[in-house]
Enzyme design. Structure first.
Site, PDB file in Angstrom:
ATOM      1  CG  HIS A 178      -1.212  -7.050  -0.768  1.00 32.52           C
ATOM      2  ND1 HIS A 178      -1.386  -6.362  -1.940  1.00 32.52           N
ATOM      3  CD2 HIS A 178      -0.326  -6.339  -0.041  1.00 32.52           C
ATOM      4  CE1 HIS A 178      -0.653  -5.257  -1.906  1.00 32.52           C
ATOM      5  NE2 HIS A 178       0.007  -5.217  -0.772  1.00 32.52           N
TER       6      HIS A 178
ATOM      7  CG  HIS B 226       5.155  -6.907  -1.734  1.00 34.90           C
ATOM      8  ND1 HIS B 226       4.186  -7.837  -1.970  1.00 34.90           N
ATOM      9  CD2 HIS B 226       4.579  -5.924  -1.006  1.00 34.90           C
ATOM     10  CE1 HIS B 226       3.053  -7.420  -1.396  1.00 34.90           C
ATOM     11  NE2 HIS B 226       3.269  -6.271  -0.808  1.00 34.90           N
TER      12      HIS B 226
END
Ligand SMILES: Nc1ncnc2c1ncn2[C@@H]1O[C@H](COP(=O)(O)OP(=O)(O)O)[C@@H](O)[C@H]1O
Ligand SMILES: Nc1ncnc2c1ncn2[C@@H]1O[C@H](COP(=O)(O)OP(=O)(O)O)[C@@H](O)[C@H]1O
Ligand SMILES: [Mg+2]
Ligand SMILES: [Mg+2]
Ligand SMILES: [Mg+2]
Ligand SMILES: [Mg+2]
Lengths: 333, 211, 333, 211
Positions: free
Chosen positions: C219, C57
């Site tokens: 995700h 991320h």
């Protein structure tokens, strides 16, 4: 083509509209002709710095307009150099009486359009210096061709010259610094995927799932060689070797190491690239005193990276560290 | 045996159509050895020229050419913009005030344009650029004029020479423009600028074939 | 899989090595257990702020460690929440005696691991507050499920709480601000392409060339609905409507508008998205007083965007504007 | 009719192998309704457990379980990490000092583990989690013990019950864990955690079938 756009022909206009509402504190956006100018331009007595080029390289150049960097940027159509009328208007808008520096990347189109703009501006009594950036070691340097492309060093030159202008150095001094940066900067890039030009609608080149292009520029043009994809460490070696040996950088040199994303490569990979590039630089006895890591000079959504190395001296370090406040680069203020 | 002002306007109009039709083709050529924008650039420029039609309609040929040149200059960009703009601006200077062109006028205008392109772009014959279509076309025109052929015949010859020049760019390794960055890899592809220049001259030959 | 990596199992380690050599002035990187900590930690009398989550991320969270933001970040494997031992060590490393705030994104794994770490830290006498971020309006809020995911508001909460801690506000105050930010922030995201988890080697989901996923998380998980791709303006409407109506935001509210890239979407497209999001916010009578545009909370190389809106008040604006100096966010210093 | 310390070690060793073999399969299942890491997570965790083998070899079963639990806690991460770690930590508390396990010892250990998972994860039967494999398996063991079946028979029944429970997750809409974010779209896919739990109990049944 998978893009967050409306009509392909509106991409640049709508991008500029976005910039206009996003950063009114930093920049003003002019349409027809299109250019982005510092909100507080012109600044009396300060050298104005104008750059420009095709769109699709964001944040370069529009994202670098602001305190301590560019006074104006002229965005062309995607991957198409802007036109002399844009450059002329931008030059006039930033002329604070101390002359204007044009930072031009070495592409035939950019060169010719900026040349014409400079002629027109001079005709209106504005002193102009033009410095051409040609730092791409993937291209053979030759008097008989268009020479080397201007790539990553452009970002560094814009930051450093912007700081010099902010200190009220003269046009000649700022232009000389720009030439020094260009002389001391070297870059090389590679692509894992092609990009897709909006009005074309499909990838500029086809690259099989297991291949990559080494020595690409920033316009989705194919590179110098295509080969099987390799581990990051080997790729970084292939980019660093021609950079280091080109200048040539010497053991003991202080350098800025700039690892750039071509647009689609995320930060997690850039740090893996940086790790190896730093290791190689260090092994050659170079001292990495500053760095820049991220997507700063891109090719739309192309996946890939470019590495730029710039030899530094005390003055360049001070100018690099000086405050900058633009949409795309900001520190010290 | 002359090219009238209306002929010129029709030629420009038709060329704008041809560019629209060949937009993707030119872009494909540019994708192979450049940056995939030549078709879009030329099309954008000549669409802008078409918007100027009303104001050009009653002007002399010199003014028409200069208007086309100025319009291209501020709408095309890239390498093609200044170069095509130069052709028309230079041709415009040679034809100031004229309401029709003889073969010799056309040769003079084109020669001025081609010289302008050479000055601006510094390309030589064989560098794999539009020069490779323009110079043979100009030479063919001059040759035809010396031989005393008709205007339409001369135009046809110049279009054919441009076509041959365009095709001859295929094996060349580019030494100017964006394609030169590719080095050896640029060989085997036809130059997009030479192609749009061929189309310009082919359109003239078709459009003025009854003159 | 086209990535600038070496072995998939080394991705996180080598990324951390890159961060370590890139930013020694800002952060220290610890290995086994892995965590990134402010170079000057612990700061006596300052509340420590720790966050963490799976890698992939970037720049979140490791890129947000530094003055005015996080004191430490714990990176897990790609898309896998870190483990309690990492969090415990990070917590101890930043404990300056004023307690430590854990900012936790609402995923079962993150919650459970941070819970265990908090228990262990408390057992060692460190005062801990945990605030869970759950701002994703793509997910139905329900007591009977895992609830909403934590996404974009996390970045804003880390910046704002970091500033509050820098002002030496108490642990309770900082935690309360974090809860306020979570309560006032709403996000929604979409994907044009899947991402590829390095150790998996192929895209998590297949998305045909003409389709997109609406309501994705961070995700690589599929979204709520799949549909034909649409023009950017329509996509932005689909994201903004559920955000605005969820809080609900009222005409006259001051907001921060955050347009985020999922990793592979370049800035040129983000500005097109921002333009429309701004227009919609304004049409609803909202006053966009601050913004953030760029790749800040990503899903590897996924193409797509997420929009976050945060209601602001004077205190939040001041905390947002306060100096921050981290690898990923920097201003005012 | 008992499970020795070596049986336990062999079971763990075999499960590590089974996980390595099923790594991609578990990841596939997780890709459909989660984040494509369950296989990699479990594999990483049990590889780390294997590294602890030398130090576990001469310990009692309780210590072995606790060592496995602590190792999983610091190497797996995600939801799977704390949950599998809890199973082993809780089972370890119930078996402190033991060098072998009767059927009832095994039931007590597993029950403690399953209760730990329920406490930590707050999932109920039917939420589409590993609970859906673990609880039926535990119930089958208890039932078998009541009926006085052999250890190996009881273990086989528990593995079958876990398998049924795992398969029964397919039509369910997830209410816990990452799959719950998908809402209705989670139906039609088998839960990865229930699958790895089934594999744990199936491995026990295979490994201890001659006990
Ligand atoms: N120096 C030059 N002299 C003459 N023609 C040139 C030169 N450089 C480029 N060209 C022509 O321009 C064409 C490319 O035009 P275009 O694609 O519009 O510009 P750009 O290369 O900037 O994208 C080439 O195919 C070539 O024919
Ligand atoms: N609250 C819960 N209670 C029990 N099991 C759960 C819970 N949440 C998730 N799980 C189990 O964890 C599995 C996912 O594990 P894993 O993929 O390792 O973690 P993550 O979801 O964090 O990526 C799910 O398939 C499910 O069986
Ligand atoms: Mg171009
Ligand atoms: Mg081109
Ligand atoms: Mg996970
Ligand atoms: Mg998972």
């Amino acid at each position: 083509m998978k893009k967050l756009i409306n009509k392909p022909e509106d991409v640049v206009k709508e991008e500029l509209e976005g910039i206009a509402v996003a950063h009114p504190d930093l920049v003003k956006v002019h349409f027809d002709p299109n250019f982005i100018v510092r909100a507080d331009a012109p600044i009396q007595g300060k050298v104005g710095i104008v750059s420009g080029g095709g769109s699709g390289h964001e944040p370069m150049h529009g994202g670098f307009v602001g305190l301590g960097m560019l006074d104006a940027a002229c965005p062309g159509a995607v991957f198409t150099s802007p036109t002399p009328d844009q450059m002329l208007e931008a030059t006039k808008a930033v002329n604070g009486g101390a002359g204007v520096l044009h930072i031009v990347k070495n592409y035939t189109g950019d060169i010719m359009n900026f040349e014409m703009a400079a002629d027109l501006a001079r005709a209106e009594g504005i002193e102009i210096e033009s410095v051409v950036i040609d730092d791409d070691v993937a291209v053979q340097d030759s008097l008989y061709t268009a020479g080397r492309r201007g790539v990553g060093t452009t970002v560094l030159a814009e930051k450093i010259c912007g700081a010099a202008a902010e200190q009220r150095r003269s046009l000649k001094e700022v232009a000389d610094i720009c030439r020094k940066v260009n002389g001391w900067g070297r870059s090389m890039g590679m692509a894992l995927t092609s990009c897709t030009v909006p009005h074309v609608g499909k990838p500029t080149f086809d690259l099989p799932e297991d291949e990559m292009e080494i020595g690409i520029g920033i316009h989705g043009e194919p590179g110098r060689t295509r080969m099987k994809i390799k581990p990051a460490d080997e790729i970084v070696e292939m980019l660093m070797e021609p950079i280091i040996s080109d200048l040539p950088y010497k053991a003991g040199d202080e350098v800025l190491l700039f690892v750039n994303s071509m647009g689609g490569t995320p930060l997690i990979e850039l740090y893996i690239v940086y790790r190896k590039a730093y290791e190689i630089a260090t092994k050659h006895g170079l001292k990495v005193v500053r760095n820049l890591i991220g997507p700063y000079i891109t090719s739309l959504e192309m996946a890939g990276t470019s590495i730029t190395m710039l030899k530094m001296d005390d003055d360049l370090i001070k100018l690099w560290d000086a405050p900058v406040k633009t949409p795309g680069l900001r520190w010290g203020v | 045996m002359v090219i009238t002002r209306d002929d010129v306007l029709e030629w420009i109009t038709r060329y704008a159509e041809i560019l629209a039709e060949n937009r993707d083709y030119l872009t494909q050529l540019d994708a192979a050895i450049g940056d995939a924008d030549h078709g879009a650039n030329m099309d954008r420029g000549f669409q802008a020229v078409m918007k100027k039609m009303p104001e050009m309609r009653d002007k002399d040929i010199g003014t028409i050419f200069k208007t086309v040149g100025m319009t291209l200059l501020s709408t095309v960009g890239g390498a093609g913009g200044p170069l095509y703009s130069t052709i028309f601006l230079q041709a415009g200077m040679k034809t100031t005030g004229k309401m029709e062109l003889t073969l010799q006028d056309w040769i003079d205008a084109l020669e001025a344009g081609v010289n302008g392109v050479k000055m601006r772009g510094k390309a030589e014959l064989g560098d794999k650029t539009m020069i490779d279509a323009l110079v043979p076309a100009l030479n063919a025109l001059k040759q035809a004029a010396e031989n005393g052929t008709t205007l339409s015949d001369a135009l046809e010859r110049s279009a054919r020479a441009a076509e041959e020049g365009m095709k001859a760019t295929i094996p060349l390794v580019a030494r100017k423009g964006r394609a030169s960055y590719l080095g050896e890899r640029s060989a085997g592809h036809q130059d997009p600028g030479a192609t749009s220049s061929y189309l310009l001259l082919r359109t003239a030959a078709e459009q003025w074939k009854n003159n």
